[in-house]
Write a protein that holds these residues in place. Structure first.
Motif, PDB file in Angstrom:
ATOM      1  N   ARG A 230      -3.026  -4.921  -0.994  1.00 35.44           N
ATOM      2  CA  ARG A 230      -1.885  -5.071  -0.094  1.00 35.44           C
ATOM      3  C   ARG A 230      -0.689  -5.572  -0.905  1.00 35.44           C
ATOM      4  O   ARG A 230      -0.386  -6.762  -0.932  1.00 35.44           O
ATOM      5  N   LYS A 232       2.670  -4.923  -0.705  1.00 37.39           N
ATOM      6  CA  LYS A 232       4.035  -4.795  -0.191  1.00 37.39           C
ATOM      7  C   LYS A 232       4.851  -6.064  -0.375  1.00 37.39           C
ATOM      8  O   LYS A 232       6.036  -6.011  -0.743  1.00 37.39           O
ATOM      9  N   LEU A 470      -5.369   3.255  -0.258  1.00 36.54           N
ATOM     10  CA  LEU A 470      -5.509   2.361   0.888  1.00 36.54           C
ATOM     11  C   LEU A 470      -6.938   1.866   1.089  1.00 36.54           C
ATOM     12  O   LEU A 470      -7.158   0.944   1.878  1.00 36.54           O
ATOM     13  N   ARG A 516       9.822   5.175   2.114  1.00 31.40           N
ATOM     14  CA  ARG A 516       9.261   3.998   2.761  1.00 31.40           C
ATOM     15  C   ARG A 516       7.872   3.645   2.239  1.00 31.40           C
ATOM     16  O   ARG A 516       7.369   2.546   2.481  1.00 31.40           O
ATOM     17  N   HIS A 517       7.221   4.564   1.532  1.00 32.27           N
ATOM     18  CA  HIS A 517       5.878   4.301   1.009  1.00 32.27           C
ATOM     19  C   HIS A 517       5.902   3.708  -0.403  1.00 32.27           C
ATOM     20  O   HIS A 517       4.839   3.403  -0.938  1.00 32.27           O
ATOM     21  N   GLU A 520       4.084   0.438  -0.576  1.00 33.48           N
ATOM     22  CA  GLU A 520       2.843   0.401   0.201  1.00 33.48           C
ATOM     23  C   GLU A 520       1.599   0.465  -0.704  1.00 33.48           C
ATOM     24  O   GLU A 520       1.715   0.626  -1.921  1.00 33.48           O
ATOM     25  N   ASN A 523       1.348   3.183  -3.452  1.00 37.19           N
ATOM     26  CA  ASN A 523       2.638   3.184  -4.136  1.00 37.19           C
ATOM     27  C   ASN A 523       2.587   3.980  -5.447  1.00 37.19           C
ATOM     28  O   ASN A 523       1.512   4.300  -5.963  1.00 37.19           O
TER      29      ASN A 523
END
Length: 605
Positions: A230, A232, A470, A516-517, A520, A523
């Protein structure tokens, strides 16, 4: 002048004179204060000399440390930037630094060393330019334009500066580099020396000289933070360098200018609009062959001849160029209008053919294509059918599992079988598993069923990455339970086929996550890391028919926003509707270019 003999006689006469005092001889002292004072004065002189030496040393260090980041008062004379061999034979295409052996081990060692070095506990706040490259100091607005000679590779070296103001002593910072102009877009390679310093390599072909370009460098993550599950909250997204560059042709001399306005005047007065033919200054790009797809990582560029922008039509397409307009050599071959890209085309270490419908059918006729990949792969199959094979009734979204024979309506004797199996999850209606999907036994059995009875496809096209970003909690898990487990499964499949029946295996790396990714879990830093691990592990199998298609480099120049993708999908079907960036319609030509590259890997002579 008195001789020495005369002086001696006079001295003897004086000694015998009656007037001479025979008392103690009185000698006049040169230092009336005594020996103690001599020592004090000597000590003071030495102390002053010591202070002078210390001052000189300090000023020398100050100059060496800060002179390299000083901003020039005027654009530098282009002649000072030509300290290189200008013979055409010395010009070489810039290449991504490739690790040929033990790449996985080196990548994993860097990851595992994260907490073993105290420098990893320091965040990167800025960069400091090193060497004699003319440019602005950190975070300073660019008011002048520097000039470089087109053709050779120019290097910019910098050191990462921590939040303590000191240079970092380890690598792991991920920089996004972009060189853009009206006719050129590329990602300059950035080499991490793993000691806190980095080297970026810039190159522009002379055919695109005599124009202004913008170089932008953004720090996306530091300390390999993009590899976290994670990440971000750890994303930096900080611009650390911004330069305007005026590239000059190596065969044209430009007088120095004091200001940008004077530079513009010099350019308009002294330089022809079309520079001399200069294709010979760099090795000419040849049409890609099968051997060109053995290269691990690519370094390419997007180019175009003019600045015409096609408007979106009622079908959501950007089809306004003359259909007979041929690709400008040496950048590609074939009708560039079929990309619907307003003239943009990608080339790498070789040039790609843009296929006409007839050529594509002739290549694929009677073939079986087996595709194992994510939804990005499924989009590419749809674009292959829709744009290249001319099957206009292709739905906007294909099923995640498909096995179908397609025929050309103009000549139904020509056919191709396409099988597509989604690998984002073992469950066709779910996501976010990636390579972990192969841990499901039912999913494994489903895949094996296609190769029963000695059935062997002509081409196996494979990819993974976005869902892996992810799912896996660490890169160790990704390597051991993801990549190596998946390769053991596929090695079993290939072994059952027999060495004489192996298909041509094409691995397509995952794309650059966009807009926008970018911060994330999927990335760009993590996707590049995963791409390198998978490709390295695949190449260790020594498969005779393995080919690599790099989808990361072609997508990188377009990943800064969402005009060309929704964040991961660069090939969604055209639609004149509101896109994720708020505009009507979206660009899809990046994926269409990738499909033509895939065809080159299958159909190259």
């Amino acid at each position: 002048m008195v001789s020495s003999d005369g002086r001696e006689r006079a001295y003897a006469k004086a000694l015998s004179s009656s007037k001479f005092d025979d008392g103690p001889l009185q000698v006049k002292q040169r230092f009336p204060l005594g020996a103690f004072t001599i020592g004090i004065v000597t000590y003071v002189i030495l102390f002053v000399l010591l202070l002078v030496q210390v001052y000189v040393d300090d000023m020398t260090r100050f100059y060496n440390e800060y002179s390299s980041v000083a901003t020039p008062r005027r654009p530098p004379d282009p002649f000072t930037l030509r300290r290189h061999d200008r013979r055409p034979s010395s010009f070489r295409w810039v290449q991504y630094p490739t690790v040929e052996t033990n790449e996985t081990e080196q990548l994993m060692d860097r990851w595992r060393a994260l907490k073993s070095n105290e420098c990893h506990g320091v965040s990167t706040q800025s960069i400091r330019l090193m060497g004699d490259f003319p440019g602005p100091s950190l975070n300073e607005s660019v008011t002048n334009t520097i000039r470089l000679v087109a053709g050779p590779v120019h290097e910019i070296v910098w050191a990462s500066i921590g939040d303590d103001g000191e240079p970092r002593c380890v690598g792991g910072d991920f920089f996004e580099a972009d060189l853009s102009g009206p006719h050129w877009k590329s990602r300059p390679p950035v080499l991490d020396h793993d000691n806190g310093t980095y080297t970026m390599k810039l190159q522009l072909h002379p055919d695109f000289a005599n124009a202004r370009y913008h170089l932008n460098v953004t720090l996306l993550f530091d300390n390999l933070q993009g590899l976290a599950l994670r990440p971000k909250s750890r994303a930096r997204l900080k611009q650390v360098l911004s330069l305007n560059i005026e590239y000059v042709h190596p065969e044209i001399q430009i007088p120095p200018a004091e200001t940008v306005s004077e530079l513009d005047e010099a350019l308009s007065d002294d330089i022809p609009q079309k520079p001399p033919t200069s294709s010979s200054l760099l090795p000419e790009l040849k049409l890609c062959t099968k051997d060109d797809f053995k290269k691990k990582h690519w370094t390419g560029r997007w180019t175009r001849d003019d600045e015409r922008e096609c408007p979106v039509d009622e079908a959501g397409r950007y089809d306004c160029l003359d259909p007979d307009l041929e690709c400008p050599r040496p950048w590609c071959r074939g009708p560039v209008a079929r990309l619907e890209s307003s003239g943009w085309v990608y080339s790498a270490h070789c040039a790609f053919r843009i296929f006409r419908t007839e050529e594509a059918w002739q290549c694929l006729n009677g073939k079986w294509l087996f595709a194992w990949g994510d939804s990005i792969m499924i989009d590419s199959i749809g674009n292959l059918l829709r744009f290249i094979l001319g099957l206009n009734d292709t739905p906007a979204r294909l099923d995640r599992r498909m096995d179908q024979v397609f025929r050309w309506p103009r000549d139904e004797r020509l056919s191709v079988r396409i099988t597509s199996v989604f690998n984002g999850s073992h469950n066709v209606s779910r996501n976010w598993e990636g390579l972990f999907s192969l841990h499901d036994e039912d999913y494994q059995s489903y895949l094996r069923s296609f190769f029963a009875d000695a059935n062997v496809p002509d081409f196996m096209i494979m990819n993974s990455g976005q869902h892996d970003g992810l799912y896996w909690r660490s890169v160790d898990d990704f390597l051991i339970d993801g990549v190596q487990h998946a390769l053991r499964f596929w090695k079993g499949i290939w072994k059952g086929m027999g060495s004489s029946k192996l298909p041509d295996i094409i691995y397509r790396t995952t794309v650059t996550s966009a807009g926008r990714h970018r911060p994330e879990p999927n990335n760009p830093e993590k996707m590049e890391f995963y791409n390198h691990v998978i490709v390295d592990q695949l190449m260790r199998l020594n498969l005779p028919n393995l080919r690599i298609v790099d989808s990361y480099d072609p997508t990188f120049p377009w990943h800064y926003g969402n005009r060309h993708s929704d964040g991961v999908h660069y090939g969604r079907a055209p639609s004149k509707s509101k896109w994720v960036d708020g505009q009507i319609g979206h660009q899809y030509f990046v994926d269409l270019m990738l499909v033509h590259i895939l065809l080159n890997s299958m159909c190259a002579a």
